[in-house]
Design a protein around this motif. Structure first.
Motif, mmCIF file in Angstrom:
data_model
loop_
_atom_site.group_PDB
_atom_site.id
_atom_site.type_symbol
_atom_site.label_atom_id
_atom_site.label_comp_id
_atom_site.label_asym_id
_atom_site.label_seq_id
_atom_site.Cartn_x
_atom_site.Cartn_y
_atom_site.Cartn_z
ATOM 1 N N LEU A 15 0.827 -1.202 0.000
ATOM 2 C CA LEU A 15 0.000 0.000 0.000
ATOM 3 C C LEU A 15 0.866 1.259 0.000
ATOM 4 O O LEU A 15 0.527 2.259 -0.646
ATOM 5 C CB LEU A 15 -0.929 -0.019 1.207
ATOM 6 N N SER A 16 2.000 1.224 0.690
ATOM 7 C CA SER A 16 2.931 2.347 0.661
ATOM 8 C C SER A 16 3.487 2.539 -0.747
ATOM 9 O O SER A 16 3.589 3.666 -1.247
ATOM 10 C CB SER A 16 4.070 2.110 1.653
ATOM 11 N N ALA A 17 3.821 1.433 -1.411
ATOM 12 C CA ALA A 17 4.306 1.520 -2.786
ATOM 13 C C ALA A 17 3.245 2.122 -3.694
ATOM 14 O O ALA A 17 3.542 2.968 -4.553
ATOM 15 C CB ALA A 17 4.705 0.135 -3.288
ATOM 16 N N ALA A 18 1.995 1.713 -3.498
ATOM 17 C CA ALA A 18 0.900 2.225 -4.330
ATOM 18 C C ALA A 18 0.710 3.727 -4.139
ATOM 19 O O ALA A 18 0.566 4.479 -5.112
ATOM 20 C CB ALA A 18 -0.385 1.473 -3.999
ATOM 21 N N VAL A 19 0.718 4.177 -2.886
ATOM 22 C CA VAL A 19 0.540 5.602 -2.598
ATOM 23 C C VAL A 19 1.648 6.426 -3.245
ATOM 24 O O VAL A 19 1.398 7.480 -3.851
ATOM 25 C CB VAL A 19 0.496 5.838 -1.074
ATOM 26 N N ASN A 20 2.876 5.946 -3.142
ATOM 27 C CA ASN A 20 4.001 6.726 -3.655
ATOM 28 C C ASN A 20 4.119 6.677 -5.172
ATOM 29 O O ASN A 20 4.574 7.646 -5.789
ATOM 30 C CB ASN A 20 5.285 6.265 -2.970
ATOM 31 N N ALA A 21 3.690 5.590 -5.797
ATOM 32 C CA ALA A 21 3.638 5.566 -7.257
ATOM 33 C C ALA A 21 2.524 6.475 -7.766
ATOM 34 O O ALA A 21 2.688 7.178 -8.774
ATOM 35 C CB ALA A 21 3.433 4.138 -7.758
ATOM 36 N N ALA A 236 10.980 -5.036 -4.954
ATOM 37 C CA ALA A 236 10.407 -5.796 -3.844
ATOM 38 C C ALA A 236 10.511 -4.989 -2.561
ATOM 39 O O ALA A 236 11.412 -4.151 -2.408
ATOM 40 C CB ALA A 236 11.115 -7.143 -3.684
ATOM 41 N N ALA A 237 9.570 -5.241 -1.645
ATOM 42 C CA ALA A 237 9.540 -4.483 -0.395
ATOM 43 C C ALA A 237 8.798 -5.276 0.670
ATOM 44 O O ALA A 237 7.942 -6.108 0.368
ATOM 45 C CB ALA A 237 8.849 -3.133 -0.615
ATOM 46 N N GLY A 238 9.149 -4.993 1.933
ATOM 47 C CA GLY A 238 8.427 -5.593 3.044
ATOM 48 C C GLY A 238 9.043 -6.874 3.546
ATOM 49 O O GLY A 238 10.243 -7.130 3.383
ATOM 50 N N ASP A 239 8.215 -7.733 4.130
ATOM 51 C CA ASP A 239 8.703 -8.946 4.773
ATOM 52 C C ASP A 239 9.452 -9.863 3.806
ATOM 53 O O ASP A 239 10.359 -10.589 4.215
ATOM 54 C CB ASP A 239 7.546 -9.720 5.393
ATOM 55 N N CYS A 240 9.093 -9.834 2.514
ATOM 56 C CA CYS A 240 9.741 -10.742 1.559
ATOM 57 C C CYS A 240 11.221 -10.420 1.366
ATOM 58 O O CYS A 240 11.977 -11.253 0.867
ATOM 59 C CB CYS A 240 9.009 -10.749 0.224
ATOM 60 N N THR A 241 11.664 -9.216 1.769
ATOM 61 C CA THR A 241 13.074 -8.843 1.588
ATOM 62 C C THR A 241 13.910 -9.115 2.844
ATOM 63 O O THR A 241 15.120 -8.915 2.807
ATOM 64 C CB THR A 241 13.221 -7.363 1.220
ATOM 65 N N GLN A 246 8.658 -5.850 10.433
ATOM 66 C CA GLN A 246 7.956 -4.805 11.161
ATOM 67 C C GLN A 246 7.249 -3.872 10.174
ATOM 68 O O GLN A 246 7.704 -3.669 9.044
ATOM 69 C CB GLN A 246 8.937 -3.988 12.003
ATOM 70 N N VAL A 247 6.145 -3.270 10.634
ATOM 71 C CA VAL A 247 5.353 -2.391 9.781
ATOM 72 C C VAL A 247 6.176 -1.211 9.293
ATOM 73 O O VAL A 247 6.136 -0.847 8.104
ATOM 74 C CB VAL A 247 4.089 -1.904 10.519
ATOM 75 N N SER A 248 6.932 -0.576 10.189
ATOM 76 C CA SER A 248 7.680 0.626 9.806
ATOM 77 C C SER A 248 8.691 0.323 8.709
ATOM 78 O O SER A 248 8.874 1.115 7.773
ATOM 79 C CB SER A 248 8.381 1.216 11.028
ATOM 80 N N LYS A 249 9.379 -0.784 8.824
ATOM 81 C CA LYS A 249 10.335 -1.179 7.792
ATOM 82 C C LYS A 249 9.618 -1.431 6.475
ATOM 83 O O LYS A 249 10.075 -1.020 5.403
ATOM 84 C CB LYS A 249 11.093 -2.413 8.263
ATOM 85 N N GLY A 254 8.399 0.152 1.037
ATOM 86 C CA GLY A 254 7.352 0.345 0.044
ATOM 87 C C GLY A 254 7.448 1.702 -0.621
ATOM 88 O O GLY A 254 7.243 1.842 -1.832
ATOM 89 N N LEU A 255 7.783 2.737 0.171
ATOM 90 C CA LEU A 255 7.974 4.075 -0.382
ATOM 91 C C LEU A 255 9.059 4.057 -1.452
ATOM 92 O O LEU A 255 8.873 4.571 -2.558
ATOM 93 C CB LEU A 255 8.335 5.050 0.731
ATOM 94 N N ILE A 256 10.200 3.461 -1.125
ATOM 95 C CA ILE A 256 11.319 3.427 -2.078
ATOM 96 C C ILE A 256 10.948 2.603 -3.309
ATOM 97 O O ILE A 256 11.206 3.008 -4.452
ATOM 98 C CB ILE A 256 12.576 2.850 -1.406
ATOM 99 N N ALA A 257 10.327 1.439 -3.094
ATOM 100 C CA ALA A 257 9.954 0.581 -4.217
ATOM 101 C C ALA A 257 8.938 1.270 -5.120
ATOM 102 O O ALA A 257 9.024 1.169 -6.351
ATOM 103 C CB ALA A 257 9.394 -0.742 -3.702
ATOM 104 N N GLY A 258 7.982 1.984 -4.520
ATOM 105 C CA GLY A 258 6.988 2.695 -5.318
ATOM 106 C C GLY A 258 7.614 3.793 -6.155
ATOM 107 O O GLY A 258 7.281 3.964 -7.339
#
Length: 272
Positions: A15-21, A236-241, A246-249, A254-258
């Motif tokens: 969702l962070s990636a989506a917002v930033n894209a 890629a972003a989040g737990d898969c990396t 954690q949510v903050s990470k 997600g911001l960077i990936a977006g």
């Protein structure tokens, strides 16, 4: 026309990636399971995300989703089953549908668990990961469903509705799929049943199943500082990396990936 960015996963990273894209004017599609299937949804208290102390996981995830919706991201509920890179963009199968995007963000969390004996060998010869996609191939036949998500029972009901004889196993811990040229039986937690089809319904597929050739490191997707993988146009972003989970990470990645996916999509548009 293809989407600029397609995000796989509707958790904090996706969702962070989506917002930033979207903030960079890109057309964005988020493909995810229902929010209720997210591990964050069942958290009774999340108290370490800056600015949002003392909220439940469901409250936090709902707020993130509303933000992404308000930003203009599109959403589709479903499971990504396969991907193909076609030289300048990605084709993504979502159930029985296909979508096209210039860049992808993988934010589907951690796919836990190893493959069962016989799973890889019989894939496409009796083993399937989607009942609504492949169910008609088994109409009137004896099948087994191994359910690991809340939506698995709905898929099993669909198989029953189209005439399959269904044996349902709820989150079996052990499984072996056997046969000769095709699946003929499955053994789950010591119980063996005849089956012409076995549907393994997990919340997420392993990254290397979705993206052959994807580089991994210690069980996680390998990325650089821009959250880019070794595959073109895939971030890629989040737990898969990797840890910390954690949510903050996840939100920061997600911001960077977006942003990176948006830049990649813009470059593809300029070049063509």
């Amino acid at each position: 026309m293809p989407y600029d960015v397609l995000v796989i996963g509707g958790g904090p990273a996706g969702l962070s990636a989506a917002v930033n894209a979207r903030a960079r004017g890109k057309q964005v599609l988020v493909v995810s399971n229902p929010m209720e299937e997210s591990p964050l949804w069942v958290s009774e208290l999340v108290d370490n995300h800056l600015g949002m102390p003392g909220v439940t996981g469901a409250e936090m995830l709902t707020a993130f989703r509303r933000h992404a919706e308000a930003a203009g991201a599109e959403f589709r509920e479903g499971k990504v089953l396969s991907t193909v890179y076609a030289g300048e963009s990605w084709y993504v199968s979502i159930g029985s549908d296909m979508e096209h995007a210039r860049a992808l963000v993988l934010a589907a969390g951690v796919a836990r668990g190893k493959k069962f004996p016989g799973e890889a060998e019989f894939l496409g010869r009796g083993v399937s990961y989607c009942a609504t996609c492949d169910g008609m191939l088994y109409r009137g036949k004896v099948v087994a469903v191994l359910g690991y998500s809340p939506t698995a029972r709905r898929e099993a009901e669909f198989l029953t509705e189209i005439g399959c004889s269904v044996t349902y196993f709820d989150r079996p811990r052990s499984c072996a799929i056997t046969g000769e040229d095709r699946v003929s039986s499955v053994t789950c937690d010591g119980e063996t049943v005849a089956a012409e089809g076995v549907f393994l319904l997990r919340p997420a597929m392993a990254p290397t199943d979705l993206f052959p050739g994807l580089e991994m490191e210690n069980g996680y997707v390998r990325v650089d500082r821009k959250m880019a993988t070794n595959l073109p146009g895939l971030f890629a972003a989040g737990d898969c990396t990797g840890t910390p989970l954690q949510v903050s990470k996840a939100v920061g990645e997600g911001l960077i990936a977006g942003q990176s996916a948006a830049s990649y999509a813009a470059a593809q548009t300029t070049n063509h």
